[in-house]
Design a protein around this motif. Structure first.
Motif, PDB file in Angstrom:
ATOM      1  N   THR A 143       1.054  -1.320  -0.164  1.00 35.01           N
ATOM      2  CA  THR A 143      -0.224   0.172  -0.446  1.00 35.01           C
ATOM      3  C   THR A 143       0.858   1.042  -0.061  1.00 35.01           C
ATOM      4  O   THR A 143       0.554   2.161  -0.637  1.00 35.01           O
ATOM      5  N   ASP A 144       2.017   0.644   0.215  1.00 33.26           N
ATOM      6  CA  ASP A 144       3.024   2.638   0.858  1.00 33.26           C
ATOM      7  C   ASP A 144       4.266   3.033  -0.731  1.00 33.26           C
ATOM      8  O   ASP A 144       4.318   1.942  -1.147  1.00 33.26           O
ATOM      9  N   LEU A 145       3.243   3.562  -1.225  1.00 39.13           N
ATOM     10  CA  LEU A 145       4.119   3.658  -2.930  1.00 39.13           C
ATOM     11  C   LEU A 145       5.669   3.725  -3.024  1.00 39.13           C
ATOM     12  O   LEU A 145       6.206   2.871  -3.741  1.00 39.13           O
ATOM     13  N   ALA A 146       5.770   4.246  -1.821  1.00 35.94           N
ATOM     14  CA  ALA A 146       7.590   3.727  -1.926  1.00 35.94           C
ATOM     15  C   ALA A 146       8.156   2.930  -1.749  1.00 35.94           C
ATOM     16  O   ALA A 146       8.772   2.526  -2.651  1.00 35.94           O
ATOM     17  N   THR A 147       7.676   1.794  -0.892  1.00 35.04           N
ATOM     18  CA  THR A 147       7.758   1.266  -1.347  1.00 35.04           C
ATOM     19  C   THR A 147       7.607   0.269  -2.539  1.00 35.04           C
ATOM     20  O   THR A 147       8.296  -0.750  -2.613  1.00 35.04           O
ATOM     21  N   LYS A 148       6.444   0.446  -3.320  1.00 35.23           N
ATOM     22  CA  LYS A 148       5.577  -0.791  -4.055  1.00 35.23           C
ATOM     23  C   LYS A 148       6.856   0.095  -5.278  1.00 35.23           C
ATOM     24  O   LYS A 148       7.343  -0.923  -6.742  1.00 35.23           O
ATOM     25  N   GLN A 149       7.187   1.271  -5.130  1.00 32.44           N
ATOM     26  CA  GLN A 149       7.867   1.444  -6.337  1.00 32.44           C
ATOM     27  C   GLN A 149       9.363   1.002  -6.465  1.00 32.44           C
ATOM     28  O   GLN A 149       9.974   0.261  -7.414  1.00 32.44           O
ATOM     29  N   ARG A 150       9.968   0.998  -5.164  1.00 30.34           N
ATOM     30  CA  ARG A 150      11.265  -0.028  -5.205  1.00 30.34           C
ATOM     31  C   ARG A 150      11.016  -1.502  -4.880  1.00 30.34           C
ATOM     32  O   ARG A 150      12.187  -2.135  -5.945  1.00 30.34           O
ATOM     33  N   PHE A 151       9.694  -2.388  -5.043  1.00 34.21           N
ATOM     34  CA  PHE A 151       9.515  -3.915  -5.041  1.00 34.21           C
ATOM     35  C   PHE A 151       9.240  -3.160  -6.530  1.00 34.21           C
ATOM     36  O   PHE A 151      10.191  -4.578  -7.007  1.00 34.21           O
TER      37      PHE A 151
END
Length: 80
Positions: free
Chosen positions: A43-51
């Motif tokens: 759900t976290d945008l930064a985590t999704k981008q890193r993933f």
């Protein structure tokens, strides 16, 4: 000579449920047959981008070989 082992995935580790006589450090290929594969919810945008960035890097490090067999439509669809 291939043979099957039963294992349970728990806390990021495969825990064998059957005995095995592999030497220490032996490399194995895992084939997941369970339909219970759960996609993590990000759900976290930064985590999704890193993933997604790490996923693309892994895909680029492991390209499909040029001599890989071409899949037909029938091969891509499960037959019952």
């Amino acid at each position: 000579m291939p043979y099957a082992l039963k294992a349970i995935y728990r806390n990021g580790t495969f825990i064998l449920q059957t005995p095995c006589n592999l030497p220490e450090g032996a490399e194995v290929d895992l084939v997941i047959q369970s339909p219970q594969v759960v996609v993590p919810q990000i759900t976290d945008l930064a985590t999704k981008q890193r993933f997604l960035r790490e996923l693309i890097e892994r895909m680029q490090q492991n390209p499909i070989p040029l001599n890989a067999p071409k899949l037909t439509r029938e091969m891509l669809h499960e037959r019952r």
